[in-house]
Scaffold this active site. Sequence first.
Site, mmCIF file in Angstrom:
data_model
loop_
_atom_site.group_PDB
_atom_site.id
_atom_site.type_symbol
_atom_site.label_atom_id
_atom_site.label_comp_id
_atom_site.label_asym_id
_atom_site.label_seq_id
_atom_site.Cartn_x
_atom_site.Cartn_y
_atom_site.Cartn_z
ATOM 1 C CD GLN A 161 60.735 51.865 168.025
ATOM 2 O OE1 GLN A 161 61.064 51.277 169.033
ATOM 3 N NE2 GLN A 161 61.607 52.252 167.117
ATOM 4 N NE ARG B 239 62.559 53.926 171.798
ATOM 5 C CZ ARG B 239 61.969 52.838 172.317
ATOM 6 N NH1 ARG B 239 62.018 51.700 171.664
ATOM 7 N NH2 ARG B 239 61.280 52.902 173.448
ATOM 8 C CG HIS C 237 56.380 51.320 171.076
ATOM 9 N ND1 HIS C 237 56.828 51.991 172.192
ATOM 10 C CD2 HIS C 237 57.367 50.430 170.755
ATOM 11 C CE1 HIS C 237 58.021 51.517 172.530
ATOM 12 N NE2 HIS C 237 58.376 50.575 171.682
ATOM 13 C CG ASP D 243 56.886 45.347 165.118
ATOM 14 O OD1 ASP D 243 57.883 44.777 165.609
ATOM 15 O OD2 ASP D 243 55.874 45.647 165.792
ATOM 16 C CB CYS E 154 60.419 48.961 166.393
ATOM 17 S SG CYS E 154 59.472 47.429 166.396
ATOM 18 N NE ARG F 283 57.673 47.901 176.462
ATOM 19 C CZ ARG F 283 58.565 47.598 175.498
ATOM 20 N NH1 ARG F 283 59.033 46.362 175.396
ATOM 21 N NH2 ARG F 283 58.971 48.519 174.646
HETATM 22 N N1 CP Z 1 61.700 48.605 170.207
HETATM 23 C C1 CP Z 1 61.514 48.359 171.506
HETATM 24 O O1 CP Z 1 60.667 48.948 172.160
HETATM 25 O O2 CP Z 1 62.339 47.409 172.012
HETATM 26 P P1 CP Z 1 62.202 46.699 173.444
HETATM 27 O O3 CP Z 1 60.942 45.874 173.398
HETATM 28 O O4 CP Z 1 63.428 45.865 173.588
HETATM 29 O O5 CP Z 1 62.089 47.758 174.488
HETATM 30 N N1 NVA Z 2 54.887 44.974 168.174
HETATM 31 C C1 NVA Z 2 55.918 44.564 169.106
HETATM 32 C C2 NVA Z 2 56.827 45.706 169.370
HETATM 33 C C3 NVA Z 2 57.965 45.403 170.318
HETATM 34 C C4 NVA Z 2 58.827 46.601 170.559
HETATM 35 C C5 NVA Z 2 55.284 44.035 170.379
HETATM 36 O O1 NVA Z 2 54.347 44.667 170.871
HETATM 37 O O2 NVA Z 2 55.735 43.005 170.883
#
Ligand code: CP
Ligand code: NVA
Length: 308
Positions: A134, A294, A131, A226, A266, A104
């Site tokens: 997700q 997930r 993502h 989101d 999400c 990430r």
């Molecule tokens: N939806 C998701 O990816 O959550 P986190 O940021 O908590 O991993």
């Molecule tokens: N769009 C959000 C998703 C988090 C899972 C971010 O990137 O922070």
Amino acid sequence: MQCNNLVSVADLEREDIDELFALTAEMKESSKRGVTDLCLAGKTLGMIFEKSSMRTRVSFEVAMTQMGGHAIYLTKHDINLGERESIKDVSKVLSRFIDCVAIRTYDHKTITALADNSSVPVINALSDYTHPCQALTDLYTIKEKIGSLDNVKLAYVGDGNNVARSLAFLCAKLKVSCAVASPENYELSAEFLDELENYVKGKDSYIKQIRDPREAVKDADIIYTDTWISMGEEAEAETRRKDFNGFQVNSELISYAKNDVFVMHCLPAHRGEEITDGVIDGEHSIVYDQAENRLHVQKALLKLLISR
Ligand code: CP
Ligand code: NVA
């Protein structure tokens, strides 16, 4: 699974997605019956997280534990990717120790560079661009709830961000109709929409960017939202809150949708911003089933990528 990595939804063929969803259903069902499958015994997942995470980190780690393997959590501070040493060297050395990497990070190119230099599978655990884990979970959850993805219509209300991009891309690949309603300057790009159009051209489904959230939700089976302020955009928070005025998923917006519409997010949610308490805690919400999935989807993904 034909692909070696999951960097983007683009890596997946229809057959890969079907295989993944079938294995997910099988593994979820076995796990609910208490059956243990130690198919990844002795295997290790390296997890590089340069941004915060709860669901992704925990679900990947639990996935490895449940399948008899192990996960190592590495923060930006631990390896200082690209600063302490090059992405190339990190990737080549990690490949000698571990069996799969989940990462990430901010810049999507960091993930492609890691994958280009890796001899073990690389999974995108979120970048500023996409993502995919997700999106796979989201479409799996929709299929599970509705029974099929045929003729499903999804309305995404909010920022044309990383989550929206991978979701729309996977919808296009699976011929699920997707209308994205966003304020001006927060839409999916025209180039991206053109790319997706190739998948739905001549089919009954559509992928479209519109402005009006009410128009988006009118015929929708799913309403998805989101955060308005993704990780890394905190400095724009005040402007964004103003710009997204009118794009909240609340009971008034739900009143324009079908009676049996499902609401997805999400998570993490910013209650009172993009979604109200009443909706996220209400009868239409499936956000916690979505979050649970997930784990199941990623177990299947890890099994397919690692144990070939
Ligand atoms: N939806 C998701 O990816 O959550 P986190 O940021 O908590 O991993
Ligand atoms: N769009 C959000 C998703 C988090 C899972 C971010 O990137 O922070």
